[in-house]
Design a protein around this motif. Structure first.
Motif, mmCIF file in Angstrom:
data_model
loop_
_atom_site.group_PDB
_atom_site.id
_atom_site.type_symbol
_atom_site.label_atom_id
_atom_site.label_comp_id
_atom_site.label_asym_id
_atom_site.label_seq_id
_atom_site.Cartn_x
_atom_site.Cartn_y
_atom_site.Cartn_z
ATOM 1 N N ALA A 172 9.668 -44.665 -6.319
ATOM 2 C CA ALA A 172 10.034 -44.994 -4.937
ATOM 3 C C ALA A 172 9.781 -43.810 -4.006
ATOM 4 N N ILE A 173 10.066 -42.598 -4.465
ATOM 5 C CA ILE A 173 9.801 -41.403 -3.648
ATOM 6 C C ILE A 173 8.314 -41.331 -3.315
ATOM 7 N N ASN A 174 7.482 -41.574 -4.303
ATOM 8 C CA ASN A 174 6.035 -41.552 -4.081
ATOM 9 C C ASN A 174 5.585 -42.712 -3.199
ATOM 10 N N ARG A 175 6.101 -43.903 -3.460
ATOM 11 C CA ARG A 175 5.693 -45.098 -2.708
ATOM 12 C C ARG A 175 5.978 -44.952 -1.222
ATOM 13 N N TYR A 176 7.150 -44.407 -0.881
ATOM 14 C CA TYR A 176 7.551 -44.298 0.516
ATOM 15 C C TYR A 176 7.297 -42.915 1.109
ATOM 16 N N LYS A 177 6.647 -42.042 0.329
ATOM 17 C CA LYS A 177 6.344 -40.675 0.776
ATOM 18 C C LYS A 177 7.616 -39.978 1.265
ATOM 19 N N SER A 178 8.673 -40.134 0.482
ATOM 20 C CA SER A 178 9.980 -39.571 0.830
ATOM 21 C C SER A 178 10.070 -38.106 0.420
ATOM 22 N N PRO A 179 10.819 -37.304 1.173
ATOM 23 C CA PRO A 179 11.007 -35.907 0.785
ATOM 24 C C PRO A 179 11.914 -35.783 -0.448
ATOM 25 N N TYR A 180 12.785 -36.790 -0.665
ATOM 26 C CA TYR A 180 13.692 -36.785 -1.813
ATOM 27 C C TYR A 180 14.246 -38.190 -2.020
ATOM 28 N N GLY A 181 14.904 -38.389 -3.148
ATOM 29 C CA GLY A 181 15.599 -39.633 -3.443
ATOM 30 C C GLY A 181 16.991 -39.307 -3.929
ATOM 31 N N ILE A 182 17.849 -40.323 -3.962
ATOM 32 C CA ILE A 182 19.237 -40.138 -4.365
ATOM 33 C C ILE A 182 19.567 -41.094 -5.501
ATOM 34 N N VAL A 183 20.226 -40.565 -6.542
ATOM 35 C CA VAL A 183 20.723 -41.373 -7.646
ATOM 36 C C VAL A 183 22.240 -41.215 -7.674
ATOM 37 N N ILE A 184 22.938 -42.347 -7.600
ATOM 38 C CA ILE A 184 24.400 -42.353 -7.676
ATOM 39 C C ILE A 184 24.761 -43.051 -8.984
ATOM 40 N N SER A 185 25.474 -42.340 -9.870
ATOM 41 C CA SER A 185 25.749 -42.882 -11.195
ATOM 42 C C SER A 185 27.102 -42.409 -11.714
ATOM 43 N N ASN A 186 27.698 -43.225 -12.581
ATOM 44 C CA ASN A 186 28.970 -42.832 -13.185
ATOM 45 C C ASN A 186 28.780 -41.808 -14.299
ATOM 46 N N THR A 187 27.564 -41.526 -14.712
ATOM 47 C CA THR A 187 27.325 -40.519 -15.756
ATOM 48 C C THR A 187 27.018 -39.143 -15.170
ATOM 49 N N THR A 188 26.933 -39.059 -13.861
ATOM 50 C CA THR A 188 26.697 -37.778 -13.195
ATOM 51 C C THR A 188 28.047 -37.111 -12.947
ATOM 52 N N SER A 189 28.183 -35.858 -13.374
ATOM 53 C CA SER A 189 29.485 -35.197 -13.265
ATOM 54 C C SER A 189 29.633 -34.323 -12.019
ATOM 55 N N LYS A 190 28.517 -33.957 -11.396
ATOM 56 C CA LYS A 190 28.590 -33.117 -10.200
ATOM 57 C C LYS A 190 27.388 -33.401 -9.317
ATOM 58 N N ILE A 191 27.508 -33.040 -8.062
ATOM 59 C CA ILE A 191 26.380 -33.199 -7.145
ATOM 60 C C ILE A 191 25.391 -32.089 -7.445
ATOM 61 N N GLU A 192 24.166 -32.480 -7.719
ATOM 62 C CA GLU A 192 23.128 -31.478 -7.985
ATOM 63 C C GLU A 192 21.770 -32.026 -7.589
ATOM 64 N N LYS A 193 20.881 -31.101 -7.276
ATOM 65 C CA LYS A 193 19.504 -31.454 -6.908
ATOM 66 C C LYS A 193 18.585 -30.910 -7.985
ATOM 67 N N ILE A 194 17.798 -31.798 -8.570
ATOM 68 C CA ILE A 194 16.813 -31.411 -9.573
ATOM 69 C C ILE A 194 15.463 -31.904 -9.057
ATOM 70 N N ASP A 195 14.575 -30.960 -8.804
ATOM 71 C CA ASP A 195 13.293 -31.259 -8.168
ATOM 72 C C ASP A 195 13.568 -31.955 -6.836
ATOM 73 N N ASN A 196 13.072 -33.160 -6.655
ATOM 74 C CA ASN A 196 13.274 -33.847 -5.379
ATOM 75 C C ASN A 196 14.233 -35.035 -5.515
ATOM 76 N N ILE A 197 15.144 -34.949 -6.501
ATOM 77 C CA ILE A 197 16.141 -35.996 -6.708
ATOM 78 C C ILE A 197 17.533 -35.383 -6.607
ATOM 79 N N ILE A 198 18.379 -36.003 -5.793
ATOM 80 C CA ILE A 198 19.768 -35.569 -5.651
ATOM 81 C C ILE A 198 20.630 -36.539 -6.465
#
Length: 70
Positions: free
Chosen positions: A36-62
């Motif tokens: 989706a980041i590539n398709r829409y030429k977005s600077p970043y994307g966001i993933v919201i999940s119950n398995t994520t323990s803290k807010i972090e940015k890895i490459d261009n995904i938050i």
């Protein structure tokens, strides 16, 4: 908004940029948000999940914990 197979849950427009957002339970594969980041030429994307323990940015995904919204 693009929903379904090969799509993300939400698209948010921020000025002239589209930000894809994927929300879900369980471990989320970054392949879907990366497409989706590539398709829409977005600077970043966001993933919201119950398995994520803290807010972090890895490459261009938050990654954001689902508990941040409760």
């Amino acid at each position: 908004m693009t929903v379904g197979e090969n799509g993300v849950d939400f698209l948010v427009e921020n000025y002239d940029k589209i930000i894809p957002i994927e929300v879900g339970l369980g471990k989320k594969d970054k392949k879907q948000i990366s497409k989706a980041i590539n398709r829409y030429k977005s600077p970043y994307g966001i993933v919201i999940s119950n398995t994520t323990s803290k807010i972090e940015k890895i490459d261009n995904i938050i990654y954001i914990p689902l508990t941040s919204f409760s």
